[in-house]
Structures are given as structure tokens and as C-alpha cells.
Design a protein around this motif. Structure first.
Motif, PDB file in Angstrom:
ATOM      1  N   ASP A  47      -0.074 -10.859  -3.665  1.00 32.08           N
ATOM      2  CA  ASP A  47      -1.113 -10.296  -4.531  1.00 32.08           C
ATOM      3  C   ASP A  47      -0.786  -8.846  -4.863  1.00 32.08           C
ATOM      4  N   GLU A  48      -1.615  -8.262  -5.711  1.00 29.94           N
ATOM      5  CA  GLU A  48      -1.380  -6.896  -6.156  1.00 29.94           C
ATOM      6  C   GLU A  48      -1.514  -5.875  -5.034  1.00 29.94           C
ATOM      7  N   VAL A  49      -2.395  -6.132  -4.080  1.00 30.04           N
ATOM      8  CA  VAL A  49      -2.551  -5.204  -2.958  1.00 30.04           C
ATOM      9  C   VAL A  49      -1.239  -5.076  -2.195  1.00 30.04           C
ATOM     10  N   GLU A  50      -0.586  -6.187  -1.954  1.00 34.55           N
ATOM     11  CA  GLU A  50       0.695  -6.153  -1.256  1.00 34.55           C
ATOM     12  C   GLU A  50       1.737  -5.374  -2.064  1.00 34.55           C
ATOM     13  N   LEU A  51       1.730  -5.545  -3.384  1.00 35.48           N
ATOM     14  CA  LEU A  51       2.649  -4.789  -4.242  1.00 35.48           C
ATOM     15  C   LEU A  51       2.354  -3.295  -4.175  1.00 35.48           C
ATOM     16  N   LEU A  52       1.086  -2.937  -4.260  1.00 37.92           N
ATOM     17  CA  LEU A  52       0.705  -1.528  -4.201  1.00 37.92           C
ATOM     18  C   LEU A  52       1.131  -0.914  -2.874  1.00 37.92           C
ATOM     19  N   GLN A  53       0.875  -1.605  -1.777  1.00 38.26           N
ATOM     20  CA  GLN A  53       1.259  -1.094  -0.464  1.00 38.26           C
ATOM     21  C   GLN A  53       2.768  -0.947  -0.350  1.00 38.26           C
ATOM     22  N   ALA A  54       3.511  -1.914  -0.860  1.00 40.09           N
ATOM     23  CA  ALA A  54       4.975  -1.846  -0.793  1.00 40.09           C
ATOM     24  C   ALA A  54       5.513  -0.641  -1.561  1.00 40.09           C
ATOM     25  N   SER A  55       4.803  -0.244  -2.612  1.00 41.23           N
ATOM     26  CA  SER A  55       5.249   0.891  -3.423  1.00 41.23           C
ATOM     27  C   SER A  55       4.734   2.229  -2.889  1.00 41.23           C
ATOM     28  N   GLY A  56       4.021   2.201  -1.744  1.00 37.76           N
ATOM     29  CA  GLY A  56       3.581   3.440  -1.116  1.00 37.76           C
ATOM     30  C   GLY A  56       2.136   3.824  -1.358  1.00 37.76           C
ATOM     31  N   VAL A  57       1.403   3.011  -2.092  1.00 36.13           N
ATOM     32  CA  VAL A  57      -0.009   3.315  -2.363  1.00 36.13           C
ATOM     33  C   VAL A  57      -0.841   2.955  -1.134  1.00 36.13           C
ATOM     34  N   VAL A  58      -1.714   3.861  -0.732  1.00 35.24           N
ATOM     35  CA  VAL A  58      -2.646   3.582   0.362  1.00 35.24           C
ATOM     36  C   VAL A  58      -3.832   2.840  -0.240  1.00 35.24           C
ATOM     37  N   VAL A  59      -4.101   1.648   0.251  1.00 34.92           N
ATOM     38  CA  VAL A  59      -5.180   0.818  -0.282  1.00 34.92           C
ATOM     39  C   VAL A  59      -6.395   0.969   0.621  1.00 34.92           C
ATOM     40  N   HIS A  60      -7.515   1.316   0.014  1.00 35.01           N
ATOM     41  CA  HIS A  60      -8.745   1.547   0.775  1.00 35.01           C
ATOM     42  C   HIS A  60      -9.673   0.341   0.689  1.00 35.01           C
ATOM     43  N   ARG A  61     -10.413   0.139   1.746  1.00 41.42           N
ATOM     44  CA  ARG A  61     -11.408  -0.924   1.817  1.00 41.42           C
ATOM     45  C   ARG A  61     -12.732  -0.360   1.318  1.00 41.42           C
ATOM     46  N   VAL A  62     -13.346  -1.048   0.374  1.00 41.74           N
ATOM     47  CA  VAL A  62     -14.636  -0.634  -0.175  1.00 41.74           C
ATOM     48  C   VAL A  62     -15.573  -1.842  -0.202  1.00 41.74           C
ATOM     49  N   PRO A  63     -16.885  -1.596  -0.168  1.00 43.02           N
ATOM     50  CA  PRO A  63     -17.818  -2.724  -0.242  1.00 43.02           C
ATOM     51  C   PRO A  63     -17.676  -3.441  -1.576  1.00 43.02           C
ATOM     52  N   GLY A  64     -17.947  -4.723  -1.575  1.00 45.64           N
ATOM     53  CA  GLY A  64     -17.864  -5.500  -2.801  1.00 45.64           C
ATOM     54  C   GLY A  64     -18.940  -6.559  -2.837  1.00 45.64           C
ATOM     55  N   SER A  65     -18.849  -7.400  -3.837  1.00 41.25           N
ATOM     56  CA  SER A  65     -19.816  -8.476  -4.010  1.00 41.25           C
ATOM     57  C   SER A  65     -19.090  -9.739  -4.424  1.00 41.25           C
ATOM     58  N   THR A  66     -19.483 -10.852  -3.850  1.00 43.67           N
ATOM     59  CA  THR A  66     -18.889 -12.122  -4.258  1.00 43.67           C
ATOM     60  C   THR A  66     -19.282 -12.492  -5.676  1.00 43.67           C
ATOM     61  N   ALA A  67     -20.275 -11.809  -6.242  1.00 43.25           N
ATOM     62  CA  ALA A  67     -20.659 -12.044  -7.634  1.00 43.25           C
ATOM     63  C   ALA A  67     -19.654 -11.421  -8.602  1.00 43.25           C
ATOM     64  N   ASN A  68     -18.790 -10.533  -8.115  1.00 44.42           N
ATOM     65  CA  ASN A  68     -17.752  -9.929  -8.952  1.00 44.42           C
ATOM     66  C   ASN A  68     -16.562 -10.879  -8.986  1.00 44.42           C
ATOM     67  N   ILE A  69     -16.663 -11.868  -9.857  1.00 42.48           N
ATOM     68  CA  ILE A  69     -15.663 -12.929  -9.865  1.00 42.48           C
ATOM     69  C   ILE A  69     -14.572 -12.664 -10.891  1.00 42.48           C
ATOM     70  N   LYS A  70     -13.435 -13.238 -10.618  1.00 46.36           N
ATOM     71  CA  LYS A  70     -12.301 -13.198 -11.539  1.00 46.36           C
ATOM     72  C   LYS A  70     -12.373 -14.467 -12.385  1.00 46.36           C
ATOM     73  N   ILE A  71     -12.383 -14.304 -13.693  1.00 45.75           N
ATOM     74  CA  ILE A  71     -12.516 -15.461 -14.573  1.00 45.75           C
ATOM     75  C   ILE A  71     -11.126 -15.901 -15.028  1.00 45.75           C
ATOM     76  N   THR A  72     -10.674 -17.026 -14.468  1.00 45.27           N
ATOM     77  CA  THR A  72      -9.352 -17.554 -14.810  1.00 45.27           C
ATOM     78  C   THR A  72      -9.406 -19.025 -15.200  1.00 45.27           C
ATOM     79  N   SER A  73     -10.584 -19.613 -15.158  1.00 45.37           N
ATOM     80  CA  SER A  73     -10.704 -21.030 -15.506  1.00 45.37           C
ATOM     81  C   SER A  73     -12.050 -21.261 -16.188  1.00 45.37           C
ATOM     82  N   VAL A  74     -12.189 -22.421 -16.795  1.00 48.21           N
ATOM     83  CA  VAL A  74     -13.451 -22.797 -17.432  1.00 48.21           C
ATOM     84  C   VAL A  74     -14.572 -22.800 -16.393  1.00 48.21           C
TER      85      VAL A  74
END
Length: 99
Positions: A47-74
Motif C-alpha cells: 500500500d501507499e503507507v509502505e511506499l511512503l515509509q520506504a522513502s523516508g516519510v514518517v507516517v502518523h496515526r490519526v483518528p478516522g472513520s469507517t464512513a470515510n470509504i474508498k469508492i472503487t466499485s459499484v
């Protein structure tokens, strides 16, 4: 649990596990740099997080919501249409979202 093929393995300790939601947030610039870095160094990521970390970016944990969905299918779009009225109402209550 971890899995190998179609069978489950031992239970993974959970005290430091967190659920990742998609989409994750970052800048387009950081993501382009991470993809370029991975290509130059032959890095494959799940995933993108793994790519960001591999490139030296520090990835922070933030609160989220399961309602924030990724739309990739019908089905995702249908779910978003069901969630939208409540989500819109909640955003309006805190002064955000569409006007």
C-alpha cells in the motif's frame, strides 16, 4: 491472525495493531516521490503507507472513520449513497461539509 494459504496460523499479538482505513491522506507530491523512490530501488509495497515509509516519510496515526470509504466499485458507490445523508447531517452540525 496470520494466515498461510487457506489456513490460519497463530494469533498475532494485538496490543500494537491498528486498523488502517482507506483512503489514507498524504500530499500528491509526497506520494509521487514515494512511487519514484520505489521504482528506482525496486521496492514492491502492499500500500501507499509502505511506499511512503520506504522513502523516508514518517507516517502518523490519526483518528478516522469507517464512513470515510474508498469508492472503487459499484458496491462502494451504493454504500456511499446510503451513508451520505447521515454523514452530511453530521458535517453540517459541526460546520463542515457542503453548504
Amino acid at each position: 491472525r496470520s494466515a498461510a494459504g487457506d489456513t490460519f496460523g497463530p494469533t498475532v499479538p494485538r496490543e500494537n495493531l491498528f486498523r488502517m482505513l482507506t483512503p489514507q491522506g498524504t500530499t500528491a507530491k509526497a506520494l509521487r516521490k514515494a512511487y519514484a523512490y520505489a521504482e528506482r530501488h525496486g521496492i514492491e509495497a502492499t500500500d501507499e503507507v509502505e511506499l511512503l515509509q520506504a522513502s523516508g516519510v514518517v507516517v502518523h496515526r490519526v483518528p478516522g472513520s469507517t464512513a470515510n470509504i474508498k469508492i472503487t466499485s459499484v458496491e462502494d458507490l451504493e454504500l456511499a449513497r446510503l451513508i451520505w445523508p447521515q454523514w452530511s447531517k453530521e458535517l453540517s452540525a459541526v460546520g463542515g461539509g457542503p453548504s
